[in-house]
Design a protein around this motif. Structure first.
Motif, short mmCIF file in Angstrom:
data_model
loop_
_atom_site.label_atom_id
_atom_site.label_comp_id
_atom_site.label_asym_id
_atom_site.label_seq_id
_atom_site.Cartn_x
_atom_site.Cartn_y
_atom_site.Cartn_z
N UNK A 14 10.61 -13.63 -3.46
CA UNK A 14 10.05 -14.94 -3.07
C UNK A 14 8.97 -15.31 -4.08
N UNK A 15 8.49 -16.52 -4.01
CA UNK A 15 7.36 -16.90 -4.83
C UNK A 15 6.12 -16.16 -4.35
N UNK A 16 5.29 -15.78 -5.28
CA UNK A 16 4.14 -14.93 -4.96
C UNK A 16 3.29 -15.47 -3.82
N UNK A 17 3.03 -16.78 -3.84
CA UNK A 17 2.08 -17.37 -2.90
C UNK A 17 2.74 -18.08 -1.72
N UNK A 18 4.03 -17.88 -1.54
CA UNK A 18 4.71 -18.50 -0.39
C UNK A 18 4.21 -17.89 0.91
N UNK A 19 4.27 -18.63 2.02
CA UNK A 19 3.82 -18.08 3.31
C UNK A 19 4.62 -16.83 3.70
N UNK A 47 10.04 7.13 18.91
CA UNK A 47 9.38 6.40 20.00
C UNK A 47 8.09 5.70 19.56
N UNK A 48 8.26 4.64 18.80
CA UNK A 48 7.11 3.82 18.41
C UNK A 48 6.49 3.18 19.64
N UNK A 49 5.15 3.10 19.64
CA UNK A 49 4.45 2.43 20.72
C UNK A 49 4.13 1.00 20.35
N UNK A 50 2.96 0.54 20.77
CA UNK A 50 2.58 -0.84 20.57
C UNK A 50 2.19 -1.09 19.11
N UNK A 51 2.28 -2.37 18.72
CA UNK A 51 1.76 -2.77 17.42
C UNK A 51 0.24 -2.69 17.45
N UNK A 52 -0.33 -2.18 16.35
CA UNK A 52 -1.77 -1.99 16.29
C UNK A 52 -2.48 -3.03 15.43
N UNK A 53 -1.74 -3.79 14.64
CA UNK A 53 -2.33 -4.80 13.77
C UNK A 53 -2.12 -6.18 14.39
N UNK A 54 -3.08 -7.07 14.15
CA UNK A 54 -2.96 -8.42 14.70
C UNK A 54 -1.78 -9.17 14.11
N UNK A 55 -1.50 -8.94 12.84
CA UNK A 55 -0.37 -9.59 12.18
C UNK A 55 0.16 -8.67 11.09
N UNK A 56 1.40 -8.86 10.65
CA UNK A 56 1.94 -8.02 9.58
C UNK A 56 1.16 -8.20 8.29
N UNK A 57 0.95 -7.10 7.59
CA UNK A 57 0.35 -7.17 6.26
C UNK A 57 1.44 -7.49 5.25
N UNK A 58 1.09 -8.26 4.21
CA UNK A 58 2.02 -8.56 3.13
C UNK A 58 1.34 -8.36 1.79
N UNK A 59 2.06 -7.75 0.86
CA UNK A 59 1.56 -7.60 -0.50
C UNK A 59 2.63 -7.99 -1.50
#
Length: 415
Positions: free
Chosen positions: A315-320, A338-350
């Motif tokens: 994708x383009x570097x700065x696309x949402x 057996x994954x539990x709950x998500x611990x981050x408020x939103x997915x990280x992207x790099x």
């Protein structure tokens, strides 16, 4: 403020470069628009990949390309609207991934990878960061015998040609190693040489503290303010102006903010990636770094929780953000662990900066005195940060680099 060198970019490559210069007695100012290690270096699987002598190539089989074209996979995803703008990069990436060219590239790439562990170890010990490191390799697990057999054959070749150590795992071996993992797998492959990092950002910060202990300075600033002077380079950083004889561009996917205005045209693509941290259900535990090979995602037991990482998004570097791969991977991963709950408020992207020949750009700029490049490490930024930092620091200080870096020279792109 004056210094011997300015290093632009405080990811793992930039911090390692600044640290190696400081270890050689140079006064260094490290500059980033954000905190150290907060961009691409923050989110990855946390591997120092000694086994990664063959860089990730573009698929060559027509059937496999068609499967990727469906755009429904975990290991790769793309934005349709970005394709026209990245087509030149993809075409050259595909061309360089031809078997014969790919093997030649791997031989040129291998010296960097072969020194990934020892160059990290030197800094880890000096920075007192041993608690962040796990020295138990990492594991691929396979759902089909065809995938298992093919990967084992390739591992055997890498062992013969590059001395990479591995061990075949039976289903019983996998169960003993990872009791909480499902029994869906027909076998596995353990790469024995790599080290794992419990918190990549913390490791970058440990290197930064060592850099500052040696007298280095870290400032916030905008790389776009860089300009050439009669005696070197200057830029706005911190509360004033910094001047230095040498400047190193280690800005990863943002390196073009400096290189383009100076007249350098590098064909650098971006592979974006995502991660999320999870708790676990009950007494489940993930003991080691594990890849579900056919599905193309990674589970890593980080200090922050179980980190689920995805493959590449073109994708383009700065696309949402479009974390569809993460959602796909989570659905599959919950079926094997057996994954539990998500611990981050939103997915990280790099955004991983990738050259079409899969090798980084390391060396002196051909048309400017005191300008140096160190970027384009794709999936191996964490792996190659200290090796790159040492090599470029040696070149800047007039030493003979500990490995031949001519294969990574900027001129190979006609820069």
């Amino acid at each position: 403020m004056t210094a011997d060198a300015i290093v632009l970019g405080a990811g793992i490559v930039g911090v390692s470069t600044a640290l190696h210069l400081a270890r050689r007695g140079k006064s260094v100012v490290l500059v980033d628009r954000r905190g150290a290690g907060e961009e691409t270096s923050y989110g990855n699987a946390g591997l120092i990949q000694r086994e990664g002598v063959v860089p990730y190539g573009f698929p060559q089989q027509f059937g496999q390309i068609l499967r990727y074209a469906l755009n429904n996979r975990i290991d790769a995803h793309y934005h349709w609207r970005a394709i026209p703008m990245v087509s030149s990069f993809l075409a050259k990436y595909w061309w360089n991934s031809n078997l014969s060219r790919h093997q030649l590239i791997a031989r040129a790439y291998a010296p960097l990878i072969e020194h990934s562990i020892d160059t990290h170890n030197e800094l880890i010990e000096e920075a007192g960061a041993e608690d962040l490191i796990v020295k138990q390799g990492w594991t691929e697990v396979f759902r089909t015998s065809a995938k298992r057999d093919g990967e084992l054959r390739e591992a055997g070749r890498l062992n013969r040609e590059y001395g990479v150590a591995f061990k075949e795992l039976s289903p019983a071996d996998i169960a003993a190693q990872e009791p909480s993992l499902s029994t869906d797998f027909v076998g596995g492959l353990k790469w024995e040489d790599p080290w794992s990092v419990r918190d990549p950002h913390a490791l970058t910060m440990a290197y930064l503290r060592l850099f500052e202990k040696l007298g280095g300075r870290f400032l916030n600033g905008d790389a776009k303010s860089l300009s050439q002077t009669a005696t070197g380079w200057r830029m706005v950083a911190g509360d004033g102006v910094v001047e230095a004889k040498d400047v190193v561009v280690a800005l990863g996917p943002w390196s073009d903010t400096v290189t383009k205005p100076l007249g350098y045209r590098f064909l650098v693509g971006v592979k974006r990636g995502y991660h999320m941290h999870y708790g676990t259900e009950g007494n489940a535990k993930l003991n080691g770094w594990t890849m579900d090979a056919e599905r193309g995602y990674f589970l890593a037991p980080m200090n922050q929780g179980i980190r689920l990482t995805t493959g590449a998004e073109f994708a383009l570097r700065d696309a949402p953000k479009t974390p569809v791969q993460l959602d796909r991977a989570e659905a599959v991963a919950r079926g094997i662990f057996p994954l539990g709950e998500r611990l981050d408020e939103e997915p990280w992207m790099g955004a991983r900066p990738c050259t079409p020949d899969m090798m980084p750009v390391i060396g002196k700029a051909p048309r400017h005195s005191g300008l140096w490049f160190a970027f384009g490490h794709a999936h191996h930024g964490l792996t190659l940060g200290p090796a790159t930092g040492r090599a470029i620091a040696e070149a800047i200080t007039g030493e003979t680099p500990f490995i031949d870096i001519s294969a990574y020279r900027p001129e190979r792109f006609g820069a």
